[in-house]
Design an enzyme around this catalytic site. Structure first.
Site, short mmCIF file in Angstrom:
data_model
loop_
_atom_site.label_atom_id
_atom_site.label_comp_id
_atom_site.label_asym_id
_atom_site.label_seq_id
_atom_site.Cartn_x
_atom_site.Cartn_y
_atom_site.Cartn_z
CE LYS A 73 36.75 24.03 27.06
NZ LYS A 73 37.33 25.31 27.62
CG ASP A 109 38.83 28.88 27.75
OD1 ASP A 109 37.71 29.12 27.43
OD2 ASP A 109 38.86 27.39 27.75
#
Ligand code: NAP
Length: 288
Positions: A73, A109
Protein backbone atom coordinates in the site's frame (compact mmCIF):
# COMPACT_ATOMS: atom_id res chain seq x y z
CA UNK A 1 -17.54 -19.35 -7.68
CA UNK A 2 -17.99 -19.77 -11.43
CA UNK A 3 -16.96 -16.80 -13.57
CA UNK A 4 -17.81 -16.49 -17.26
CA UNK A 5 -14.84 -15.41 -19.40
CA UNK A 6 -14.84 -13.95 -22.90
CA UNK A 7 -11.96 -12.72 -25.06
CA UNK A 8 -13.10 -9.22 -24.24
CA UNK A 9 -13.22 -9.76 -20.45
CA UNK A 10 -11.19 -7.09 -18.62
CA UNK A 11 -8.87 -8.09 -15.78
CA UNK A 12 -8.78 -6.84 -12.18
CA UNK A 13 -7.05 -8.39 -9.17
CA UNK A 14 -5.81 -7.99 -5.62
CA UNK A 15 -2.08 -8.09 -4.99
CA UNK A 16 -0.41 -8.86 -1.67
CA UNK A 17 1.78 -11.23 0.29
CA UNK A 18 0.11 -13.14 1.85
CA UNK A 19 -3.04 -12.75 -0.23
CA UNK A 20 -4.51 -16.20 -0.87
CA UNK A 21 -6.90 -15.78 2.10
CA UNK A 22 -8.36 -12.60 0.53
CA UNK A 23 -12.14 -12.21 0.26
CA UNK A 24 -11.76 -9.56 -2.46
CA UNK A 25 -12.15 -11.97 -5.43
CA UNK A 26 -15.41 -13.34 -3.98
CA UNK A 27 -16.74 -9.86 -3.24
CA UNK A 28 -15.76 -8.30 -6.57
CA UNK A 29 -16.77 -11.22 -8.82
CA UNK A 30 -20.16 -11.33 -7.06
CA UNK A 31 -20.63 -7.60 -7.62
CA UNK A 32 -19.46 -7.79 -11.24
CA UNK A 33 -21.90 -10.63 -11.99
CA UNK A 34 -24.76 -8.74 -10.32
CA UNK A 35 -23.96 -5.64 -12.37
CA UNK A 36 -23.47 -7.59 -15.62
CA UNK A 37 -20.02 -6.08 -16.16
CA UNK A 38 -17.50 -7.94 -18.37
CA UNK A 39 -14.59 -8.06 -15.90
CA UNK A 40 -12.90 -10.84 -13.94
CA UNK A 41 -11.21 -10.30 -10.57
CA UNK A 42 -8.21 -12.52 -9.73
CA UNK A 43 -5.97 -13.15 -6.74
CA UNK A 44 -2.32 -12.28 -7.48
CA UNK A 45 0.49 -12.97 -4.99
CA UNK A 46 3.21 -10.31 -5.37
CA UNK A 47 6.17 -10.41 -2.95
CA UNK A 48 7.53 -7.35 -1.13
CA UNK A 49 10.01 -5.47 -3.30
CA UNK A 50 8.20 -6.42 -6.53
CA UNK A 51 5.60 -3.63 -6.51
CA UNK A 52 7.13 -1.68 -9.41
CA UNK A 53 7.71 -4.85 -11.45
CA UNK A 54 4.06 -5.83 -10.90
CA UNK A 55 2.81 -2.39 -11.96
CA UNK A 56 4.72 -2.63 -15.27
CA UNK A 57 3.43 -6.17 -15.81
CA UNK A 58 -0.17 -5.13 -15.10
CA UNK A 59 0.05 -2.23 -17.56
CA UNK A 60 1.60 -4.52 -20.17
CA UNK A 61 -1.06 -7.22 -19.64
CA UNK A 62 -3.88 -4.71 -20.04
CA UNK A 63 -5.28 -4.83 -16.49
CA UNK A 64 -8.00 -2.27 -15.82
CA UNK A 65 -6.78 -1.96 -12.24
CA UNK A 66 -6.00 -3.75 -9.00
CA UNK A 67 -6.40 -3.58 -5.26
CA UNK A 68 -3.40 -3.76 -2.96
CA UNK A 69 -2.93 -5.09 0.51
CA UNK A 70 0.14 -5.74 2.68
CA UNK A 71 3.01 -5.02 1.90
CA UNK A 72 2.29 -2.81 -1.14
CA UNK A 73 0.00 0.00 0.00
CA UNK A 74 2.74 2.49 0.83
CA UNK A 75 5.21 1.30 -1.81
CA UNK A 76 2.67 2.16 -4.53
CA UNK A 77 2.48 5.86 -3.62
CA UNK A 78 5.65 7.07 -5.42
CA UNK A 79 4.85 4.87 -8.42
CA UNK A 80 1.52 6.55 -9.20
CA UNK A 81 0.92 9.19 -11.90
CA UNK A 82 -1.78 10.70 -9.70
CA UNK A 83 -3.30 10.21 -6.24
CA UNK A 84 -6.82 10.84 -4.97
CA UNK A 85 -7.11 13.02 -1.84
CA UNK A 86 -7.50 10.06 0.56
CA UNK A 87 -4.49 8.17 -0.82
CA UNK A 88 -2.50 11.38 -0.39
CA UNK A 89 -3.87 11.88 3.14
CA UNK A 90 -2.98 8.34 4.32
CA UNK A 91 0.21 7.98 2.24
CA UNK A 92 -1.17 4.61 1.14
CA UNK A 93 -2.94 3.23 -1.95
CA UNK A 94 -5.46 0.36 -1.88
CA UNK A 95 -6.92 0.84 -5.38
CA UNK A 96 -5.02 1.45 -8.61
CA UNK A 97 -6.86 2.35 -11.83
CA UNK A 98 -4.93 1.84 -15.04
CA UNK A 99 -6.03 3.98 -17.97
CA UNK A 100 -4.07 4.64 -21.16
CA UNK A 101 -0.79 3.70 -19.50
CA UNK A 102 -1.36 5.95 -16.49
CA UNK A 103 -1.83 4.74 -12.91
CA UNK A 104 -4.22 6.58 -10.56
CA UNK A 105 -3.87 5.60 -6.90
CA UNK A 106 -6.91 5.82 -4.63
CA UNK A 107 -7.70 4.74 -1.10
CA UNK A 108 -11.21 3.62 -0.19
CA UNK A 109 -10.51 2.25 3.33
CA UNK A 110 -11.47 5.39 5.27
CA UNK A 111 -14.63 5.97 3.24
CA UNK A 112 -15.59 2.32 3.69
CA UNK A 113 -15.22 2.70 7.46
CA UNK A 114 -17.23 5.90 7.48
CA UNK A 115 -20.06 4.45 5.40
CA UNK A 116 -20.27 1.38 7.65
CA UNK A 117 -20.62 3.70 10.67
CA UNK A 118 -23.24 5.81 8.90
CA UNK A 119 -25.32 2.70 8.11
CA UNK A 120 -25.62 2.14 11.84
CA UNK A 121 -26.54 5.79 12.44
CA UNK A 122 -23.15 6.59 14.04
CA UNK A 123 -21.73 9.96 13.03
CA UNK A 124 -18.21 10.84 14.21
CA UNK A 125 -18.68 14.63 14.30
CA UNK A 126 -18.06 15.98 17.78
CA UNK A 127 -17.38 12.56 19.32
CA UNK A 128 -14.40 11.63 21.42
CA UNK A 129 -12.95 8.40 20.05
CA UNK A 130 -10.72 5.76 21.60
CA UNK A 131 -8.87 4.08 18.72
CA UNK A 132 -6.94 0.90 19.52
CA UNK A 133 -3.97 0.30 17.19
CA UNK A 134 -1.67 2.38 15.00
CA UNK A 135 -1.11 0.11 11.99
CA UNK A 136 -2.38 0.46 8.43
CA UNK A 137 -6.11 0.19 9.21
CA UNK A 138 -5.81 2.53 12.21
CA UNK A 139 -4.09 5.17 10.09
CA UNK A 140 -6.96 5.40 7.57
CA UNK A 141 -9.56 5.32 10.36
CA UNK A 142 -7.81 7.94 12.52
CA UNK A 143 -7.18 10.42 9.73
CA UNK A 144 -10.71 10.00 8.34
CA UNK A 145 -12.22 10.52 11.81
CA UNK A 146 -10.13 13.67 12.27
CA UNK A 147 -11.14 14.92 8.84
CA UNK A 148 -14.82 14.29 9.64
CA UNK A 149 -14.68 16.44 12.76
CA UNK A 150 -14.29 13.96 15.62
CA UNK A 151 -13.52 16.18 18.61
CA UNK A 152 -10.59 14.05 19.79
CA UNK A 153 -9.14 10.69 18.70
CA UNK A 154 -6.89 8.99 21.24
CA UNK A 155 -4.62 6.60 19.34
CA UNK A 156 -3.79 3.89 21.90
CA UNK A 157 -1.05 1.54 20.81
CA UNK A 158 1.26 -1.05 22.34
CA UNK A 159 4.25 0.49 20.54
CA UNK A 160 4.25 4.14 21.60
CA UNK A 161 6.39 5.45 18.72
CA UNK A 162 3.88 4.21 16.14
CA UNK A 163 1.02 6.05 17.85
CA UNK A 164 3.14 9.21 18.01
CA UNK A 165 4.12 8.95 14.32
CA UNK A 166 0.48 8.51 13.29
CA UNK A 167 -0.73 11.47 15.36
CA UNK A 168 2.00 13.68 13.92
CA UNK A 169 0.38 13.25 10.48
CA UNK A 170 -2.88 14.93 11.46
CA UNK A 171 -2.90 18.49 10.13
CA UNK A 172 -5.91 19.41 12.33
CA UNK A 173 -4.23 18.30 15.59
CA UNK A 174 -7.24 16.22 16.69
CA UNK A 175 -5.21 13.01 17.19
CA UNK A 176 -3.46 12.34 20.49
CA UNK A 177 -1.20 9.37 21.27
CA UNK A 178 -1.85 7.21 24.32
CA UNK A 179 -0.55 3.97 25.75
CA UNK A 180 -2.29 0.60 25.81
CA UNK A 181 -2.35 0.02 29.59
CA UNK A 182 -5.75 -1.20 30.92
CA UNK A 183 -6.02 1.75 33.31
CA UNK A 184 -5.36 4.24 30.47
CA UNK A 185 -8.00 2.61 28.28
CA UNK A 186 -10.53 2.64 31.14
CA UNK A 187 -9.86 6.33 31.85
CA UNK A 188 -10.19 7.40 28.21
CA UNK A 189 -13.25 5.21 27.59
CA UNK A 190 -15.18 7.03 30.34
CA UNK A 191 -15.27 10.07 28.01
CA UNK A 192 -15.63 8.21 24.69
CA UNK A 193 -18.53 8.36 22.26
CA UNK A 194 -16.93 5.75 20.03
CA UNK A 195 -14.43 2.92 20.53
CA UNK A 196 -12.70 1.46 17.45
CA UNK A 197 -10.50 -1.62 17.49
CA UNK A 198 -7.89 -1.65 14.73
CA UNK A 199 -5.52 -4.10 16.41
CA UNK A 200 -5.41 -7.77 15.47
CA UNK A 201 -6.54 -8.71 19.01
CA UNK A 202 -9.61 -10.93 18.66
CA UNK A 203 -8.91 -11.97 15.07
CA UNK A 204 -9.41 -15.65 14.23
CA UNK A 205 -6.23 -17.61 13.56
CA UNK A 206 -3.90 -16.35 16.27
CA UNK A 207 -4.45 -12.60 16.48
CA UNK A 208 -4.28 -12.85 20.29
CA UNK A 209 -6.95 -11.71 22.78
CA UNK A 210 -7.43 -8.68 25.05
CA UNK A 211 -6.31 -9.63 28.54
CA UNK A 212 -8.72 -7.20 30.19
CA UNK A 213 -11.90 -5.91 28.55
CA UNK A 214 -12.89 -3.81 31.57
CA UNK A 215 -12.45 -0.62 29.52
CA UNK A 216 -15.61 -1.50 27.54
CA UNK A 217 -17.70 -1.33 30.74
CA UNK A 218 -16.32 2.16 31.47
CA UNK A 219 -17.93 3.68 28.36
CA UNK A 220 -21.09 5.79 28.56
CA UNK A 221 -24.16 3.72 27.50
CA UNK A 222 -24.70 5.72 24.29
CA UNK A 223 -21.14 5.07 23.04
CA UNK A 224 -20.77 2.83 19.97
CA UNK A 225 -18.14 0.12 19.42
CA UNK A 226 -16.63 -0.76 16.04
CA UNK A 227 -14.27 -3.70 15.60
CA UNK A 228 -12.42 -3.74 12.24
CA UNK A 229 -12.22 -7.53 12.53
CA UNK A 230 -14.85 -9.46 10.54
CA UNK A 231 -13.63 -13.02 11.23
CA UNK A 232 -15.00 -14.00 13.67
CA UNK A 233 -18.17 -11.98 13.13
CA UNK A 234 -18.50 -11.44 16.88
CA UNK A 235 -15.24 -10.87 18.77
CA UNK A 236 -15.04 -10.95 22.57
CA UNK A 237 -14.87 -7.15 22.44
CA UNK A 238 -18.14 -6.92 20.50
CA UNK A 239 -19.87 -9.46 22.78
CA UNK A 240 -18.88 -7.41 25.82
CA UNK A 241 -20.10 -4.20 24.14
CA UNK A 242 -23.42 -5.76 23.14
CA UNK A 243 -23.91 -7.12 26.65
CA UNK A 244 -23.44 -3.56 27.91
CA UNK A 245 -26.16 -2.28 25.55
CA UNK A 246 -23.79 -0.51 23.14
CA UNK A 247 -24.24 -0.35 19.37
CA UNK A 248 -21.66 -2.94 18.24
CA UNK A 249 -20.42 -3.29 14.65
CA UNK A 250 -17.92 -5.68 13.09
CA UNK A 251 -15.59 -4.94 10.14
CA UNK A 252 -17.72 -6.56 7.44
CA UNK A 253 -19.39 -3.31 6.43
CA UNK A 254 -16.02 -1.57 6.09
CA UNK A 255 -14.68 -4.44 3.98
CA UNK A 256 -17.72 -4.42 1.69
CA UNK A 257 -17.94 -0.67 1.23
CA UNK A 258 -14.24 -0.21 0.47
CA UNK A 259 -14.72 -2.83 -2.26
CA UNK A 260 -17.83 -1.13 -3.65
CA UNK A 261 -16.01 2.21 -3.85
CA UNK A 262 -12.98 0.54 -5.48
CA UNK A 263 -15.21 -1.07 -8.12
CA UNK A 264 -16.73 2.32 -8.89
CA UNK A 265 -13.20 3.62 -9.51
CA UNK A 266 -12.29 0.64 -11.72
CA UNK A 267 -15.41 0.58 -13.88
CA UNK A 268 -16.85 4.09 -13.68
CA UNK A 269 -20.20 2.44 -12.76
CA UNK A 270 -22.38 4.09 -10.15
CA UNK A 271 -23.24 1.37 -7.62
CA UNK A 272 -26.04 1.24 -5.06
CA UNK A 273 -23.61 0.55 -2.23
CA UNK A 274 -26.16 -0.48 0.39
CA UNK A 275 -27.96 -2.89 -1.98
CA UNK A 276 -24.65 -4.41 -3.06
CA UNK A 277 -23.47 -4.80 0.53
CA UNK A 278 -26.74 -6.60 1.36
CA UNK A 279 -26.18 -8.99 -1.56
CA UNK A 280 -22.55 -9.85 -0.75
CA UNK A 281 -22.70 -9.96 3.08
CA UNK A 282 -24.47 -13.37 3.31
CA UNK A 283 -21.88 -14.97 1.00
CA UNK A 284 -19.07 -13.75 3.24
CA UNK A 285 -20.88 -14.85 6.38
CA UNK A 286 -21.34 -18.33 4.85
CA UNK A 287 -17.59 -18.50 4.10
CA UNK A 288 -16.51 -17.41 7.59
P1 NAP B 1 -1.09 -3.87 11.15
O1 NAP B 1 -0.70 -2.72 10.31
O2 NAP B 1 -0.20 -5.05 11.24
O3 NAP B 1 -1.35 -3.32 12.65
C1 NAP B 1 -1.62 -4.21 13.70
C2 NAP B 1 -1.96 -3.43 14.97
O4 NAP B 1 -2.32 -4.37 15.98
C3 NAP B 1 -0.79 -2.61 15.51
O5 NAP B 1 -1.27 -1.42 16.08
C4 NAP B 1 -0.22 -3.55 16.59
O6 NAP B 1 0.46 -2.88 17.62
C5 NAP B 1 -1.50 -4.13 17.14
N1 NAP B 1 -1.27 -5.39 17.85
C6 NAP B 1 -0.94 -6.59 17.31
N2 NAP B 1 -0.79 -7.52 18.27
C7 NAP B 1 -1.03 -6.88 19.46
C8 NAP B 1 -1.03 -7.31 20.82
N3 NAP B 1 -0.76 -8.57 21.17
N4 NAP B 1 -1.33 -6.39 21.77
C9 NAP B 1 -1.62 -5.10 21.44
N5 NAP B 1 -1.62 -4.65 20.15
C10 NAP B 1 -1.33 -5.53 19.19
O7 NAP B 1 -2.52 -4.47 10.70
P2 NAP B 1 -3.75 -3.70 9.99
O8 NAP B 1 -3.68 -3.93 8.54
O9 NAP B 1 -3.82 -2.33 10.52
O10 NAP B 1 -4.99 -4.58 10.54
C11 NAP B 1 -5.41 -4.47 11.89
C12 NAP B 1 -6.75 -5.18 12.06
O11 NAP B 1 -7.74 -4.55 11.25
C13 NAP B 1 -6.73 -6.65 11.64
O12 NAP B 1 -7.48 -7.38 12.55
C14 NAP B 1 -7.39 -6.63 10.27
O13 NAP B 1 -8.08 -7.85 10.01
C15 NAP B 1 -8.39 -5.50 10.43
N6 NAP B 1 -8.69 -4.84 9.13
C16 NAP B 1 -9.98 -4.81 8.74
C17 NAP B 1 -10.32 -4.18 7.55
C18 NAP B 1 -11.75 -4.15 7.12
O14 NAP B 1 -12.02 -3.78 5.96
N7 NAP B 1 -12.69 -4.50 7.97
C19 NAP B 1 -9.32 -3.57 6.78
C20 NAP B 1 -8.01 -3.62 7.22
C21 NAP B 1 -7.70 -4.27 8.41
P3 NAP B 1 2.05 -2.59 17.50
O15 NAP B 1 2.19 -1.34 16.68
O16 NAP B 1 2.47 -2.42 18.91
O17 NAP B 1 2.66 -3.79 16.85
Amino acid sequence: MLVELRNTTRKLCVIGDPVLHSKSPLIHNTMLAALGLDYVYLCQPVPAGETAAWLSAAKCAGYAGFNATMPHKEALVPLMDGLDPDARLYGAVNTVCLREGRALGCNTDGLGFLRALEDAGVRPEGRKVVLLGAGGAAKAVALKLAQQGAERVWVCNRTAEKAQALCAQDPAGRLAPADFAPETLRRLCREAGLLVNCTSLGMAGGGGQFEDLGFVDAMPPEAAVFDAIYHPAETALLSRARAGGHTALNGLGMLLYQAVFALEHFTGASIDAAAMARRVAPLLAAEA
